[in-house]
Design an enzyme around this catalytic site. Structure first.
Site, PDB file in Angstrom:
ATOM      1  N   ASN A 157     100.220 106.833  -2.732  1.00  0.00           N
ATOM      2  CA  ASN A 157      99.086 105.900  -2.656  1.00  0.00           C
ATOM      3  C   ASN A 157      99.153 105.051  -3.916  1.00  0.00           C
ATOM      4  O   ASN A 157      98.807 105.518  -4.999  1.00  0.00           O
ATOM      5  CB  ASN A 157      97.770 106.690  -2.592  1.00  0.00           C
ATOM      6  CG  ASN A 157      96.560 105.771  -2.665  1.00  0.00           C
ATOM      7  OD1 ASN A 157      96.684 104.557  -2.527  1.00  0.00           O
ATOM      8  ND2 ASN A 157      95.393 106.356  -2.895  1.00  0.00           N
TER       9      ASN A 157
ATOM     10  N   LYS B 262      97.395 102.612  -4.665  1.00  0.00           N
ATOM     11  CA  LYS B 262      96.071 102.075  -5.026  1.00  0.00           C
ATOM     12  C   LYS B 262      96.195 100.581  -5.327  1.00  0.00           C
ATOM     13  O   LYS B 262      96.991  99.908  -4.706  1.00  0.00           O
ATOM     14  CB  LYS B 262      95.478 102.861  -6.201  1.00  0.00           C
ATOM     15  CG  LYS B 262      95.538 104.372  -5.979  1.00  0.00           C
ATOM     16  CD  LYS B 262      94.636 105.130  -6.909  1.00  0.00           C
ATOM     17  CE  LYS B 262      94.900 106.619  -6.771  1.00  0.00           C
ATOM     18  NZ  LYS B 262      93.850 107.444  -7.336  1.00  0.00           N
TER      19      LYS B 262
ATOM     20  N   HIS C 128      89.390 107.508   1.662  1.00  0.00           N
ATOM     21  CA  HIS C 128      89.751 107.968   0.312  1.00  0.00           C
ATOM     22  C   HIS C 128      88.473 108.065  -0.532  1.00  0.00           C
ATOM     23  O   HIS C 128      87.564 107.255  -0.374  1.00  0.00           O
ATOM     24  CB  HIS C 128      90.739 106.981  -0.317  1.00  0.00           C
ATOM     25  CG  HIS C 128      91.340 107.487  -1.584  1.00  0.00           C
ATOM     26  ND1 HIS C 128      90.663 107.449  -2.783  1.00  0.00           N
ATOM     27  CD2 HIS C 128      92.540 108.076  -1.839  1.00  0.00           C
ATOM     28  CE1 HIS C 128      91.433 107.982  -3.724  1.00  0.00           C
ATOM     29  NE2 HIS C 128      92.571 108.366  -3.177  1.00  0.00           N
TER      30      HIS C 128
ATOM     31  N   GLU D 247      87.806 107.209  -3.435  1.00  0.00           N
ATOM     32  CA  GLU D 247      87.455 105.982  -4.186  1.00  0.00           C
ATOM     33  C   GLU D 247      86.727 104.989  -3.286  1.00  0.00           C
ATOM     34  O   GLU D 247      85.850 104.257  -3.733  1.00  0.00           O
ATOM     35  CB  GLU D 247      88.724 105.371  -4.804  1.00  0.00           C
ATOM     36  CG  GLU D 247      89.202 106.209  -5.981  1.00  0.00           C
ATOM     37  CD  GLU D 247      90.692 106.132  -6.262  1.00  0.00           C
ATOM     38  OE1 GLU D 247      91.369 105.235  -5.724  1.00  0.00           O
ATOM     39  OE2 GLU D 247      91.182 106.994  -7.020  1.00  0.00           O
TER      40      GLU D 247
ATOM     41  N   GLU E 199      91.609 116.340  -0.692  1.00  0.00           N
ATOM     42  CA  GLU E 199      91.649 115.769  -2.034  1.00  0.00           C
ATOM     43  C   GLU E 199      90.354 116.102  -2.775  1.00  0.00           C
ATOM     44  O   GLU E 199      89.355 115.375  -2.659  1.00  0.00           O
ATOM     45  CB  GLU E 199      91.794 114.249  -1.955  1.00  0.00           C
ATOM     46  CG  GLU E 199      93.064 113.799  -1.274  1.00  0.00           C
ATOM     47  CD  GLU E 199      93.572 112.494  -1.866  1.00  0.00           C
ATOM     48  OE1 GLU E 199      94.713 112.485  -2.336  1.00  0.00           O
ATOM     49  OE2 GLU E 199      92.821 111.510  -1.896  1.00  0.00           O
TER      50      GLU E 199
ATOM     51  N   GLY F  65      93.244 111.624 -10.123  1.00  0.00           N
ATOM     52  CA  GLY F  65      93.431 110.762 -11.294  1.00  0.00           C
ATOM     53  C   GLY F  65      92.949 111.386 -12.594  1.00  0.00           C
ATOM     54  O   GLY F  65      92.834 110.700 -13.606  1.00  0.00           O
TER      55      GLY F  65
ATOM     56  N   SER G 153      96.208 114.776  -8.452  1.00  0.00           N
ATOM     57  CA  SER G 153      97.101 114.997  -9.595  1.00  0.00           C
ATOM     58  C   SER G 153      98.332 115.833  -9.240  1.00  0.00           C
ATOM     59  O   SER G 153      98.810 116.615 -10.062  1.00  0.00           O
ATOM     60  CB  SER G 153      96.330 115.610 -10.769  1.00  0.00           C
ATOM     61  OG  SER G 153      95.283 114.733 -11.164  1.00  0.00           O
TER      62      SER G 153
END
Ligand code: PEP
Length: 255
Positions: free
Chosen positions: A13, A15, A99, A101, A171, A177, A217
């Site tokens: 990904n 991003k 996701h 985010e 996730e 991150g 991560s």
């Protein structure tokens, strides 16, 4: 079918990183390293504007192109949005949906995740549906409840025939991150819970065949341990997917 025969899927990904020029360099580097490694599926989920460049470089190779979101309508007055048929025509085969985010910064809800999932599947895309708990939810002991609810709601009215095109990415939000990873056992346990939610809804066979990725991560150092776990069938990788060498080590760990 034995769970050991599930094929692993390693998806990067990117991003909001890489201009088209930088994307061309990165994907060329990734391809030079992963070519010939046929033991898993390799996907790169790139920014919309990079799709044509990346699709051209990977055409006919083992690398497949993914997007990072999709709108639920096929066309219309939705300024700034991209539909599943647009993605398909550009060579996209996978799309990340829900996701954390997007849930955190862009108002994505379980309902819109469900709508996007159905639109992606109807267009013949493979949906990588993200679920995962916040740190406060893990600390309150409600991880299983949160992840089960997100999984059930994402799959509302998705027929069993389309489940071969669904990947669930577990996730944990606190691991994305941050450099903090769930332990192999923690990740495996929750991936197993997701599999049983799907088994309860669609039957054991569909549950056994479901690809459940871990994301949060994952990197060149911890990938082999995570990918060796019974219920983890691949990874959704953010930061480490921007470094061709690290991404290649993860792909190698999945062979
Ligand atoms: C992700 O973006 O889905 C992700 C897991 O990011 P990172 O690997 O950087 O934690």
């Amino acid at each position: 079918m034995s769970s050991r025969r599930r094929r692993k899927v390693i998806a990067g990904n990117w991003k909001m990183n890489m201009t088209p020029g930088a994307a061309k360099e990165l994907i060329t580097d990734i391809y030079s390293k992963v070519k010939g490694k046929k033991g898993c599926d390799v996907v790169v989920c790139v920014p919309y504007v990079d799709i044509p460049t990346v699709a051209q470089v990977v055409k006919g190779t083992i690398i497949k192109v993914g997007a990072q979101n999709v709108h639920f309508a096929d066309k219309g007055a939705y300024t700034g949005e991209i539909s599943a048929s647009m993605l398909k025509e550009c060579g996209v085969q996978y799309v990340i949906i829900g996701h954390s985010e997007r849930r955190q910064y862009f108002g994505e809800t379980d309902e819109t995740v469900n709508l996007r999932t159905k639109a992606a599947l109807d267009a013949g895309l493979t949906a990588i549906v993200c679920v995962g708990e916040l740190l406060s939810e893990r600390e309150s002991g409600i991880t299983a409840e949160v992840v089960s609810r997100q999984t059930k709601l994402a799959l509302q009215n998705v027929p069993a025939e389309q489940m071969a095109n669904v990947i669930i990415a577990y996730e944990p939000v606190w691991a994305i991150g941050t450099g903090k990873t769930a332990t192999n056992e923690e990740a495996d346990e929750v991936c197993g819970i997701i599999r049983s939610v799907v088994s309860q809804k669609y039957g054991k066979q569909v549950g056994k065949q479901l690809i459940v990725q871990y994301g949060g991560s994952m990197n060149a150092k911890n990938a082999a341990g995570l990918l060796a776990m019974e219920n983890i069938d691949g990874g959704l990788i953010g930061g480490a997917s921007l470094k061709a060498e690290d991404f290649n080590v993860i792909v190698e760990a999945a062979q």
